[in-house]
Design a protein around this motif. Structure first.
Motif, PDB file in Angstrom:
ATOM      1  N   MET A 292      -5.378   2.641  -2.492  1.00  7.86           N
ATOM      2  CA  MET A 292      -4.976   2.309  -3.645  1.00  7.86           C
ATOM      3  C   MET A 292      -5.725   2.447  -4.761  1.00  7.86           C
ATOM      4  O   MET A 292      -5.140   2.877  -5.780  1.00  7.86           O
ATOM      5  N   GLY A 293      -7.147   1.970  -4.779  1.00  8.10           N
ATOM      6  CA  GLY A 293      -8.044   2.382  -5.916  1.00  8.10           C
ATOM      7  C   GLY A 293      -8.018   3.653  -6.243  1.00  8.10           C
ATOM      8  O   GLY A 293      -7.963   3.994  -7.487  1.00  8.10           O
ATOM      9  N   LEU A 294      -8.013   4.495  -5.359  1.00 10.61           N
ATOM     10  CA  LEU A 294      -8.308   6.077  -5.510  1.00 10.61           C
ATOM     11  C   LEU A 294      -6.889   6.542  -6.263  1.00 10.61           C
ATOM     12  O   LEU A 294      -6.768   7.540  -7.003  1.00 10.61           O
TER      13      LEU A 294
ATOM     14  N   ALA B  37       0.760  -1.151  -0.107  1.00 10.22           N
ATOM     15  CA  ALA B  37      -0.020   0.095  -0.047  1.00 10.22           C
ATOM     16  C   ALA B  37       0.900   1.173  -0.062  1.00 10.22           C
ATOM     17  O   ALA B  37       0.729   2.134  -0.719  1.00 10.22           O
ATOM     18  N   HIS B  38       1.988   1.226   0.813  1.00 10.53           N
ATOM     19  CA  HIS B  38       2.761   2.505   0.890  1.00 10.53           C
ATOM     20  C   HIS B  38       3.296   2.484  -0.430  1.00 10.53           C
ATOM     21  O   HIS B  38       3.641   3.685  -0.883  1.00 10.53           O
TER      22      HIS B  38
ATOM     23  N   PHE C 111      -5.014   4.530  -7.932  1.00 11.34           N
ATOM     24  CA  PHE C 111      -4.882   4.187  -9.570  1.00 11.34           C
ATOM     25  C   PHE C 111      -5.832   5.493 -10.199  1.00 11.34           C
ATOM     26  O   PHE C 111      -5.467   5.656 -11.736  1.00 11.34           O
ATOM     27  N   VAL C 112      -6.990   5.660  -9.726  1.00 10.83           N
ATOM     28  CA  VAL C 112      -7.797   6.668 -10.396  1.00 10.83           C
ATOM     29  C   VAL C 112      -7.062   7.859 -10.772  1.00 10.83           C
ATOM     30  O   VAL C 112      -7.207   8.600 -11.801  1.00 10.83           O
ATOM     31  N   LEU C 113      -6.407   8.514  -9.721  1.00 14.42           N
ATOM     32  CA  LEU C 113      -5.635   9.601  -9.821  1.00 14.42           C
ATOM     33  C   LEU C 113      -4.504   9.568 -10.888  1.00 14.42           C
ATOM     34  O   LEU C 113      -4.423  10.630 -11.547  1.00 14.42           O
ATOM     35  N   VAL C 114      -3.773   8.579 -10.880  1.00 11.43           N
ATOM     36  CA  VAL C 114      -2.759   8.254 -11.979  1.00 11.43           C
ATOM     37  C   VAL C 114      -3.338   8.212 -13.207  1.00 11.43           C
ATOM     38  O   VAL C 114      -2.970   8.993 -14.157  1.00 11.43           O
TER      39      VAL C 114
END
Length: 237
Positions: free
Chosen positions: A222-224, A5-6, A226-229
């Protein structure tokens, strides 16, 4: 939070911030972001960073060497009895220490070796040696999870890359990724002490690592990420 996660959050968010700010995202910056996202846990011998640098296979080889050395000293040091037996016993005991302790010993010895034999080759060896030795002695989520460590790491990257092409993206990515690790640990029940030796602790107690709720929070974050990336590097292009 767990190491993965980090890794995902620290790297993804820091590089996305650079992209949003118009700072070029280079390969060195990405590499530094990855390392920096895990670096605060260098004081934990079972962390991803330490286990990758000092894998279990290497520990098994070290144990074999130590046991072989103990046997050699015992049989070929008879003239120095009983000291040969004492030294062989000490080496044998060290060889059977838990993996966590062995990794700390290896870290300390590598750091000592850098200070003794490699400091003339590069000033970075002195810095790396000190970091390894200190990290092998301090408790987890202590000095490495402080404001001092985050500022010191960003400062090292800044002065170490000053004048080089893309230096701005490197120290910004490293500093942000390191800081995001500390922010993430603030969400846990244990929190962090940002200004040791002061006992003041920052913790939001939103999750506990290893629990179902903790895993859910990590997966959401982590999902958020990936959305940001996706938004910064794909959708907005």
């Amino acid at each position: 939070m767990m190491g993965r996660a980090h890794l995902v959050i620290g790297t993804g968010v820091s590089l996305s911030v650079l992209g949003l700010a118009g700072v070029p995202v280079t390969l060195p910056a990405a590499a530094v972001a990855v390392v920096s996202s895990l670096l605060p846990d260098i004081d934990e011998p079972n962390s991803i960073l330490v286990r990758t640098a000092i894998p279990s296979g290497l520990l098994r080889i070290l144990q074999l060497i130590l046991v072989t050395g103990a046997v050699f000293i015992y049989y070929y040091g008879q003239d120095y009895a009983p000291w040969n037996l004492a030294l062989a016993g000490l080496i044998a005991v060290v060889s059977f220490l838990p993996g966590r302790t062995l990794r700390h010993i290896v870290m300390f010895m590598i750091g000592l070796g850098l200070l003794q034999f490699a400091q003339n080759l590069s000033p970075w060896n002195t810095i790396a040696g000190c970091i390894l030795m200190i990290s092998s002695l301090v408790s987890h989520r202590g000095l490495t999870h402080s404001v001092y460590a985050a500022a010191g790491w960003a400062g090292l990257l800044y002065y170490g890359t000053k004048g080089l092409p893309g230096s701005e993206s490197v120290w910004l990515a490293g500093g942000l990724s390191y800081t995001l690790h500390l922010v993430a640990d603030m969400l846990t029940n244990r929190g962090i002490k940002p200004l040791p030796p002061l006992k003041f602790r920052l913790k939001l107690s939103l999750m506990s690592t290893g629990t179902k709720w903790g895993n859910l929070v990590e997966n959401i974050c982590m999902g958020l990420t990936f959305v940001l990336v996706w938004y910064v590097f794909i959708a907005s292009k």
